[in-house]
Motif scaffolding. Structure first.
Motif, mmCIF file in Angstrom:
data_model
loop_
_atom_site.group_PDB
_atom_site.id
_atom_site.type_symbol
_atom_site.label_atom_id
_atom_site.label_comp_id
_atom_site.label_asym_id
_atom_site.label_seq_id
_atom_site.Cartn_x
_atom_site.Cartn_y
_atom_site.Cartn_z
ATOM 1 N N ASP A 1 18.632 -11.901 5.462
ATOM 2 C CA ASP A 1 17.762 -12.847 4.761
ATOM 3 C C ASP A 1 16.480 -12.167 4.278
ATOM 4 N N ILE A 2 15.964 -11.236 5.089
ATOM 5 C CA ILE A 2 14.767 -10.493 4.676
ATOM 6 C C ILE A 2 15.074 -9.616 3.468
ATOM 7 N N LEU A 3 16.228 -8.943 3.487
ATOM 8 C CA LEU A 3 16.633 -8.112 2.353
ATOM 9 C C LEU A 3 16.734 -8.942 1.076
ATOM 10 N N THR A 4 17.389 -10.092 1.187
ATOM 11 C CA THR A 4 17.558 -10.968 0.021
ATOM 12 C C THR A 4 16.210 -11.422 -0.519
ATOM 13 N N SER A 5 15.335 -11.847 0.384
ATOM 14 C CA SER A 5 14.028 -12.350 -0.041
ATOM 15 C C SER A 5 13.205 -11.272 -0.733
ATOM 16 N N LEU A 6 13.179 -10.079 -0.165
ATOM 17 C CA LEU A 6 12.397 -8.994 -0.764
ATOM 18 C C LEU A 6 12.965 -8.582 -2.122
ATOM 19 N N GLY A 7 14.298 -8.625 -2.246
ATOM 20 C CA GLY A 7 14.902 -8.328 -3.541
ATOM 21 C C GLY A 7 14.508 -9.350 -4.591
ATOM 22 N N LEU A 8 14.499 -10.631 -4.223
ATOM 23 C CA LEU A 8 14.087 -11.682 -5.160
ATOM 24 C C LEU A 8 12.605 -11.570 -5.507
ATOM 25 N N VAL A 9 11.797 -11.142 -4.540
ATOM 26 C CA VAL A 9 10.368 -10.978 -4.796
ATOM 27 C C VAL A 9 10.136 -9.919 -5.875
ATOM 28 N N GLY A 10 10.840 -8.795 -5.774
ATOM 29 C CA GLY A 10 10.707 -7.750 -6.787
ATOM 30 C C GLY A 10 11.078 -8.265 -8.169
ATOM 31 N N PRO B 1 7.410 0.966 -11.969
ATOM 32 C CA PRO B 1 8.697 0.381 -11.543
ATOM 33 C C PRO B 1 9.165 0.852 -10.178
ATOM 34 N N LEU B 2 8.888 2.113 -9.855
ATOM 35 C CA LEU B 2 9.302 2.624 -8.544
ATOM 36 C C LEU B 2 8.539 1.968 -7.396
ATOM 37 N N SER B 3 7.377 1.370 -7.715
ATOM 38 C CA SER B 3 6.612 0.700 -6.667
ATOM 39 C C SER B 3 7.408 -0.423 -6.027
ATOM 40 N N VAL B 4 8.187 -1.135 -6.830
ATOM 41 C CA VAL B 4 9.006 -2.226 -6.294
ATOM 42 C C VAL B 4 10.064 -1.680 -5.345
ATOM 43 N N VAL B 5 10.667 -0.553 -5.712
ATOM 44 C CA VAL B 5 11.686 0.067 -4.850
ATOM 45 C C VAL B 5 11.080 0.491 -3.532
ATOM 46 N N PHE B 6 9.913 1.162 -3.576
ATOM 47 C CA PHE B 6 9.267 1.607 -2.337
ATOM 48 C C PHE B 6 8.773 0.415 -1.507
ATOM 49 N N PHE B 7 8.332 -0.644 -2.192
ATOM 50 C CA PHE B 7 7.937 -1.846 -1.455
ATOM 51 C C PHE B 7 9.128 -2.428 -0.698
ATOM 52 N N TRP B 8 10.257 -2.487 -1.364
ATOM 53 C CA TRP B 8 11.476 -3.026 -0.739
ATOM 54 C C TRP B 8 11.879 -2.170 0.462
ATOM 55 N N THR C 1 0.835 -1.211 0.000
ATOM 56 C CA THR C 1 0.000 0.000 0.000
ATOM 57 C C THR C 1 0.865 1.254 0.000
ATOM 58 N N VAL C 2 1.894 1.261 0.852
ATOM 59 C CA VAL C 2 2.817 2.402 0.907
ATOM 60 C C VAL C 2 3.504 2.586 -0.443
ATOM 61 N N ALA C 3 3.907 1.468 -1.069
ATOM 62 C CA ALA C 3 4.623 1.528 -2.345
ATOM 63 C C ALA C 3 3.770 2.177 -3.428
ATOM 64 N N VAL C 4 2.497 1.805 -3.485
ATOM 65 C CA VAL C 4 1.607 2.371 -4.504
ATOM 66 C C VAL C 4 1.272 3.826 -4.185
ATOM 67 N N ALA C 5 1.007 4.107 -2.912
ATOM 68 C CA ALA C 5 0.649 5.472 -2.518
ATOM 69 C C ALA C 5 1.806 6.442 -2.730
ATOM 70 N N ALA C 6 3.042 5.959 -2.570
ATOM 71 C CA ALA C 6 4.201 6.829 -2.753
ATOM 72 C C ALA C 6 4.358 7.257 -4.205
ATOM 73 N N VAL C 7 3.939 6.399 -5.133
ATOM 74 C CA VAL C 7 4.057 6.711 -6.560
ATOM 75 C C VAL C 7 2.842 7.488 -7.066
ATOM 76 N N ASN C 8 1.657 7.060 -6.593
ATOM 77 C CA ASN C 8 0.414 7.699 -7.053
ATOM 78 C C ASN C 8 -0.535 7.871 -5.872
ATOM 79 N N PRO C 9 -0.397 8.953 -5.112
ATOM 80 C CA PRO C 9 -1.249 9.147 -3.918
ATOM 81 C C PRO C 9 -2.738 9.183 -4.238
ATOM 82 N N ALA C 10 -3.095 9.495 -5.473
ATOM 83 C CA ALA C 10 -4.513 9.576 -5.823
ATOM 84 C C ALA C 10 -5.154 8.193 -5.871
ATOM 85 N N GLU C 11 -4.370 7.149 -6.132
ATOM 86 C CA GLU C 11 -4.888 5.782 -6.184
ATOM 87 C C GLU C 11 -3.997 4.885 -5.323
#
Length: 470
Positions: free
Chosen positions: A83-92, A112-119, A31-41
């Motif tokens: 391990d959390i960092l590695t896993s989240l990077g692989l998820v993206g 594309p920036l949504s993945v960065v903000f999610f991480w 949710t944070v990742a999407v809101a950071a890129v497009n607060p309107a949606e």
């Protein structure tokens, strides 16, 4: 003995709590990742959320992030961050690959920036939630690990003391086993000696023991393990204190020699590359910190000047790396001339060894007392770090007349630049005596890693706020 089904139920309760935390953190991170890129949606696509959840939980399971609380006597959330960092990077990477490979727009991140903000959100939310669970929820909502310590000597008693200082371990020490127990120290005298080592199986069954700690018992570890195996005791976990525990860190290497595990202890000191890396790490943190903290530094200096006459900064000769002397900087917390009053207070020294400590030191001012309790008096040492005389993390720099009394292997602590914080600060500050302090310093010198420095810096923050060891 607790039924095996009940033990498994307890384990799965912990697992469910951890999974629930991770699910909520992932939902919030998307949710944070999407809101950071497009607060309107701010609502993330359902397909992306489900795929992200699936891949993240599977990778966490592969990394055994749900097994460690059952397998280990203590679990540090900081140890899981890599391990959390590695896993989240692989998820993206996986979400992009899956979406492109199957042309499934519904599971593609909205930007594309949504993945960065999610991480970025995930590496904050997931560890913080897990740490809160282990400190505030699991110890009060699940059964503790009923633990038996085999060996009631110096090492066994030290293990009990350290377990009791960390309630987040969720460990309850039920008693000792020892053939010839020593006199217990007052702080562990309430822990009973339940019998001799030959009574191990009977005690495990009778006391519902779920973990056994072997702390320099007279029986060999092989004998104890054989007894437990032959008795058919399932799900009883064994923790062993190695003979060379004083010089072994959690990041020690293990090699295999034809089926025999061999501990690989690194040499003391750092290579040129390691020193350069450590120095770069110090500067990256120190320079911005000095800029951001400059208003606070000026305010503290003004408060000191308003209360008592004299300089705001206290300078004292300390011994650094390679026996080189330097002037350490601190905010002055005592009256002017405090060093000259030291000889009159030697009879009240509360520390063993060459160190001088008085908990209620009459020389400390009111502002100084506040600074000491919050460790704000240490902030000027950032200038020592900037000059290269100190590091952010390292052994404690002793006063020259204290350092002159240190000899033998303990001087290996000077093979590395002294630090503002270190193992002694994180594990107890003034609660740690001289002998243990130099052992911790030696342990740090012989096992340094950049990740260890990062963990110690992060662990220093809650220690300061809790005023532990003041």
């Amino acid at each position: 003995m607790l039924p095996l089904a009940l033990r498994k139920r307890h384990h799965w309760k912990v697992v469910r709590l951890l999974v629930l935390n991770d699910v909520l953190a992932i939902l919030l991170a998307t949710t944070v990742a999407v809101a950071a890129v497009n607060p309107a949606e701010p609502v993330p696509p359902l397909g992306w959320v489900l795929v992200t959840l699936f891949f993240t939980l599977v990778l966490f399971a592969i990394q055994r992030l749900y097994e460690r609380d059952r397998r280990n006597i203590s679990v540090s959330t900081l140890d899981e961050v890599r391990d959390i960092l590695t896993s989240l990077g692989l998820v993206g990477f996986a979400t992009f690959s899956l979406a492109l490979g199957f042309d499934a727009g519904g599971i593609l991140p909205p930007h594309p920036l949504s993945v960065v903000f999610f991480w970025l959100a995930g590496i904050v939310l997931i560890p913080c939630g897990r740490a809160a669970l282990r400190h505030r929820v699991i110890p009060f909502s699940t059964d503790s690990q009923r633990t038996l310590v085999v060996g009631a000597g110096r090492v066994g008693q030290a293990i009990v003391r350290k377990i009791r200082k960390n309630p987040q371990y969720n460990v309850e020490v039920i008693g000792f086993l020892d053939d010839d127990p020593a006199v217990l120290d007052p702080d562990v005298a309430d822990v009973p000696v339940l019998g001799a080592e030959k009574d191990l199986v009977e005690t495990i069954v009778g006391q519902n023991i779920s973990r056994v700690v072997l702390a320099f018992s007279r029986s060999t570890h092989e004998d104890v393990l054989e007894v437990v195996r032959n008795a058919g005791l399932r799900d009883v976990h064994i923790s062993i204190v190695p003979r060379y525990f004083d010089i072994i860190a959690a990041n020690v290497g293990i090699a295999d020699v034809e089926g025999i595990s061999v501990l690989e202890l690194p040499v003391a000191g750092l290579s040129r590359l390691a020193r350069a890396t450590k120095r770069g790490f110090d500067l990256v943190i120190t320079v911005p910190s000095l800029i951001l903290l400059s208003p606070l530094l000026l305010a503290i200096a003004a408060a000191i000047k308003l209360e008592t006459r004299g300089p705001a900064l206290f300078r004292q000769a300390r011994t650094g790396r390679g026996d080189e002397q330097f002037e350490i900087l601190k905010f002055r917390t005592m009256v002017v001339g405090a060093e000259q009053m030291r000889d009159d207070l030697l009879g009240e020294n509360e520390s063993r060894g060459p160190l001088f400590k008085i908990r209620d030191d009459p020389r400390v001012t009111r502002v100084g007392l506040m600074l000491r309790r919050t460790s704000l008096d240490e902030l000027p040492q950032l200038l020592n770090v900037l000059r290269g005389q100190m590091s952010l993390v390292g052994p404690r720099p002793f006063v020259t007349y204290e350092d002159d009394k240190i000899d033998g292997w303990a001087r290996r602590r000077l093979d590395i630049t002294p630090g503002m914080t270190g193992l002694w600060q994180v594990l107890g500050r003034n609660d740690i005596d001289y002998d243990e302090m130099v052992k911790l310093d030696y342990l740090y010198v012989t096992n340094w890693s950049l990740w260890w420095d990062t963990k110690l810096l992060l662990r220093t923050v809650p220690v300061v706020f809790k005023r532990r060891g003041y």
